[in-house]
Design a protein around this motif. Structure first.
Motif, PDB file in Angstrom:
ATOM      1  N   SER A   1       0.838  -1.202   0.000  1.00 44.33           N
ATOM      2  CA  SER A   1       0.000   0.000   0.000  1.00 44.33           C
ATOM      3  C   SER A   1       0.877   1.258   0.000  1.00 44.33           C
ATOM      4  N   GLU A   2       2.018   1.214   0.700  1.00 48.93           N
ATOM      5  CA  GLU A   2       2.910   2.385   0.669  1.00 48.93           C
ATOM      6  C   GLU A   2       3.475   2.586  -0.743  1.00 48.93           C
ATOM      7  N   LEU A   3       3.851   1.495  -1.373  1.00 48.72           N
ATOM      8  CA  LEU A   3       4.369   1.612  -2.742  1.00 48.72           C
ATOM      9  C   LEU A   3       3.268   2.085  -3.682  1.00 48.72           C
ATOM     10  N   GLY A   4       2.038   1.653  -3.408  1.00 48.60           N
ATOM     11  CA  GLY A   4       0.894   2.102  -4.200  1.00 48.60           C
ATOM     12  C   GLY A   4       0.709   3.611  -4.089  1.00 48.60           C
ATOM     13  N   LEU A   5       0.858   4.117  -2.865  1.00 46.20           N
ATOM     14  CA  LEU A   5       0.745   5.567  -2.653  1.00 46.20           C
ATOM     15  C   LEU A   5       1.842   6.297  -3.447  1.00 46.20           C
ATOM     16  N   ILE A   6       3.071   5.791  -3.336  1.00 42.40           N
ATOM     17  CA  ILE A   6       4.189   6.429  -4.052  1.00 42.40           C
ATOM     18  C   ILE A   6       3.926   6.388  -5.566  1.00 42.40           C
ATOM     19  N   ALA A   7       3.439   5.238  -6.035  1.00 38.30           N
ATOM     20  CA  ALA A   7       3.154   5.104  -7.472  1.00 38.30           C
ATOM     21  C   ALA A   7       2.066   6.098  -7.895  1.00 38.30           C
ATOM     22  N   ASP A   8       1.026   6.249  -7.067  1.00 36.24           N
ATOM     23  CA  ASP A   8      -0.043   7.220  -7.384  1.00 36.24           C
ATOM     24  C   ASP A   8       0.547   8.616  -7.540  1.00 36.24           C
ATOM     25  N   VAL A   9       1.392   8.986  -6.552  1.00 41.34           N
ATOM     26  CA  VAL A   9       1.974  10.333  -6.580  1.00 41.34           C
ATOM     27  C   VAL A   9       2.843  10.498  -7.836  1.00 41.34           C
ATOM     28  N   CYS A  10       3.601   9.456  -8.170  1.00 39.67           N
ATOM     29  CA  CYS A  10       4.467   9.530  -9.366  1.00 39.67           C
ATOM     30  C   CYS A  10       3.630   9.718 -10.634  1.00 39.67           C
ATOM     31  N   ARG A  11       2.550   8.946 -10.730  1.00 42.76           N
ATOM     32  CA  ARG A  11       1.731   9.042 -11.953  1.00 42.76           C
ATOM     33  C   ARG A  11       1.001  10.377 -12.024  1.00 42.76           C
ATOM     34  N   GLU A  12       0.443  10.791 -10.863  1.00 39.62           N
ATOM     35  CA  GLU A  12      -0.326  12.052 -10.855  1.00 39.62           C
ATOM     36  C   GLU A  12       0.546  13.242 -11.246  1.00 39.62           C
ATOM     37  N   HIS A  13       1.826  13.219 -10.813  1.00 40.81           N
ATOM     38  CA  HIS A  13       2.686  14.390 -11.033  1.00 40.81           C
ATOM     39  C   HIS A  13       3.786  14.137 -12.048  1.00 40.81           C
ATOM     40  N   ASP A  14       3.671  13.021 -12.766  1.00 42.82           N
ATOM     41  CA  ASP A  14       4.619  12.697 -13.825  1.00 42.82           C
ATOM     42  C   ASP A  14       6.065  12.664 -13.313  1.00 42.82           C
ATOM     43  N   LEU A  15       6.282  11.943 -12.205  1.00 38.38           N
ATOM     44  CA  LEU A  15       7.613  11.884 -11.587  1.00 38.38           C
ATOM     45  C   LEU A  15       8.352  10.616 -12.009  1.00 38.38           C
ATOM     46  N   ILE A  16       9.673  10.704 -11.944  1.00 42.50           N
ATOM     47  CA  ILE A  16      10.537   9.521 -12.085  1.00 42.50           C
ATOM     48  C   ILE A  16      10.750   8.939 -10.691  1.00 42.50           C
ATOM     49  N   ALA A  17      10.746   7.606 -10.567  1.00 43.67           N
ATOM     50  CA  ALA A  17      11.096   6.971  -9.292  1.00 43.67           C
ATOM     51  C   ALA A  17      12.456   6.318  -9.438  1.00 43.67           C
ATOM     52  N   PHE A  18      13.424   6.752  -8.623  1.00 40.50           N
ATOM     53  CA  PHE A  18      14.723   6.071  -8.564  1.00 40.50           C
ATOM     54  C   PHE A  18      14.610   5.045  -7.445  1.00 40.50           C
ATOM     55  N   THR A  19      14.655   3.763  -7.774  1.00 35.24           N
ATOM     56  CA  THR A  19      14.550   2.771  -6.706  1.00 35.24           C
ATOM     57  C   THR A  19      15.908   2.117  -6.465  1.00 35.24           C
ATOM     58  N   ASP A  20      16.290   2.075  -5.197  1.00 34.28           N
ATOM     59  CA  ASP A  20      17.544   1.435  -4.794  1.00 34.28           C
ATOM     60  C   ASP A  20      17.160   0.099  -4.173  1.00 34.28           C
ATOM     61  N   ASP A  21      17.357  -0.968  -4.961  1.00 34.86           N
ATOM     62  CA  ASP A  21      16.837  -2.295  -4.585  1.00 34.86           C
ATOM     63  C   ASP A  21      17.935  -3.231  -4.093  1.00 34.86           C
ATOM     64  N   ILE A  22      19.064  -2.669  -3.622  1.00 33.73           N
ATOM     65  CA  ILE A  22      20.208  -3.562  -3.413  1.00 33.73           C
ATOM     66  C   ILE A  22      20.037  -4.551  -2.267  1.00 33.73           C
ATOM     67  N   TYR A  23      19.024  -4.331  -1.408  1.00 26.75           N
ATOM     68  CA  TYR A  23      18.792  -5.328  -0.336  1.00 26.75           C
ATOM     69  C   TYR A  23      17.602  -6.235  -0.663  1.00 26.75           C
ATOM     70  N   GLN A  24      17.237  -6.345  -1.921  1.00 21.91           N
ATOM     71  CA  GLN A  24      15.989  -7.044  -2.261  1.00 21.91           C
ATOM     72  C   GLN A  24      15.973  -8.509  -1.835  1.00 21.91           C
ATOM     73  N   HIS A  25      17.135  -9.141  -1.686  1.00 24.32           N
ATOM     74  CA  HIS A  25      17.141 -10.550  -1.275  1.00 24.32           C
ATOM     75  C   HIS A  25      17.260 -10.734   0.232  1.00 24.32           C
ATOM     76  N   LEU A  26      17.341  -9.621   0.960  1.00 22.30           N
ATOM     77  CA  LEU A  26      17.447  -9.726   2.416  1.00 22.30           C
ATOM     78  C   LEU A  26      16.154  -9.234   3.046  1.00 22.30           C
TER      79      LEU A  26
END
Ligand code: PLP
Length: 389
Positions: free
Chosen positions: A180-205
């Motif tokens: 749901s938090e990512l959904g909120l961020i995605a909504d804000v990005c789409r509404e305001h035409d933003l780029i999301a820089f995601t740092d996923d380096i801990y994705q396996h932990l």
């Protein structure tokens, strides 16, 4: 007069690296900087030696050796079914996530653009934005669970806002952003035409929850710049091999900057990285089980010593509060700990734009051998509470 640039004047040397240096000088056990003190997988050592012997010693293609880009695309699809990446047009191999983030910001932002950064933060994002001529705009993650206040996020967006940085699992808190938090961020990005820089380096932990790449949410593929690296997943922070996945249009900007910034990541280590990306599922299961064990040594030791501990759901850090232990501020306390009982941490203020928000916090990193963590636990038992005034 000879002087350093105004950009360079706006930030100081990394406190984390300073703490590490002090720790080495004092012979302290270091739980400061987040790198393993144990060896990387033997398969990777062998692959690196083989790559050098096989003459992969000249410049690779600037945006990455083809076998590595193919392996990145294959691993992405394997762990995130449906996320199909074009290795020719959507991947840039870089010198670690560190270069990935700054090359992406330099390649995609203009002077005066604003970038939303959640705080506490991994300390590179602010300087990355500033070096790109952009202006970081900080939005606080609120304790106890480091939650986003949706109103604060929405109010942070101005007509100048171009991007937002999302790091999940999160350094320094161990937070794993929920759907749901990512959904909120995605909504804000789409509404305001933003780029999301995601740092996923801990994705396996991830100890609790799941890693949901922002790029896989509806309408986010074309506006997400997903950054990952070999450093944490394969315990090779010194290799400096990472990658940036984004749309073909945005990749043009990232590649142009990357080319002039570094030309490319180390060619033999790019080849060797393929061996890591091809590891079977059991590798990732063991990695996580080992980190769970490390976490389960450190956390109880911290609690017994009197720290209030934010239990990390992911990554390999424990953010703590020192209020029950001392009236000292975080930096004084962290320096004292290096001297006695000989334990290095990172002062909490280094993770906040407003240092006062971190004054009662210190961060412990636990990518360490069990014996290092046991030695740290042992030293924790002898922390003397400072005399309260
Ligand atoms: N991003 C985060 C959130 C980190 O914690 C770190 C290292 O601690 C990095 C990036 C650096 O990654 P790399 O070694 O790939 O440059």
């Amino acid at each position: 007069m000879l002087r350093i640039s105004r950009k360079a004047e706006t930030f100081t040397e990394s406190v984390i690296r300073e703490m590490n240096r002090l720790a080495v000088a004092a012979g302290a056990v270091s739980l400061a900087q987040g790198f393993p003190d144990f060896p990387c997988p033997p398969e990777l050592k062998a692959a690196a030696a083989e790559a050098v012997a096989a003459d992969h010693n000249q410049y690779a293609i600037t945006f990455g050796a083809k076998p590595l880009r193919d392996a990145i695309a294959a691993k992405t699809a394997r762990f995130h079914p449906g996320w199909i990446v074009d290795a020719e047009a959507e991947i840039t191999v870089v010198n670690g996530a560190t270069e990935g983030m700054i090359a992406a910001m330099l390649g995609l932002l203009d002077p005066g653009d604003e970038v939303i950064v959640f705080e506490p933060f991994y300390e590179n994002y602010g300087p990355d934005a500033i070096l790109s001529g952009a202006v970081p705009h900080y939005v606080t993650l609120h304790e106890p669970d480091w939650s986003i206040d949706p109103d604060e996020l929405r109010t942070a967006v101005t007509p100048r806002t171009r991007a937002i940085v999302v790091n999940s699992p999160h350094n320094p808190t161990g937070k794993v952003f929920s759907r749901s938090e990512l959904g909120l961020i995605a909504d804000v990005c789409r509404e305001h035409d933003l780029i999301a820089f995601t740092d996923d380096i801990y994705q396996h932990l991830i100890y609790e929850g799941e890693h949901i790449p922002l790029a896989t949410l509806p309408g986010m593929r074309e506006r997400t710049v997903a950054i990952d690296s070999m450093s944490k997943t394969y315990s090779v922070t010194g290799w400096r091999v990472g990658w940036v996945i984004t749309s073909p249009e945005l990749t043009i900007g990232v590649r142009r900057v990357h080319d002039f910034l570094t030309v490319g990541a180390a060619a033999p280590l790019q080849q060797a990285s393929v061996a890591g990306l091809l590891m079977a599922d059991g590798y990732y299961d063991r990695l996580l089980a080992d980190y769970r064990e490390r976490r389960d040594i450190l956390l109880p030791a911290l609690e017994t010593a009197g720290f209030r501990v934010h239990r990390p759901a992911g990554a390999y850090y424990a953010m703590t509060d020192i209020r029950d232990l001392t009236d000292e501020d975080d930096v004084t306390f962290a320096r004292r700990l290096i001297e006695d009982p000989g334990l290095a941490t990172v002062p909490g203020s280094s993770f906040f734009s407003r240092p006062e928000l971190g004054r009662t916090k210190v961060r412990f990193a636990f990518p360490k051998k069990l014996e290092t963590l046991r030695a740290a636990a042992d030293r924790l038992t002898s922390i003397r509470a400072a005399t309260r005034t």
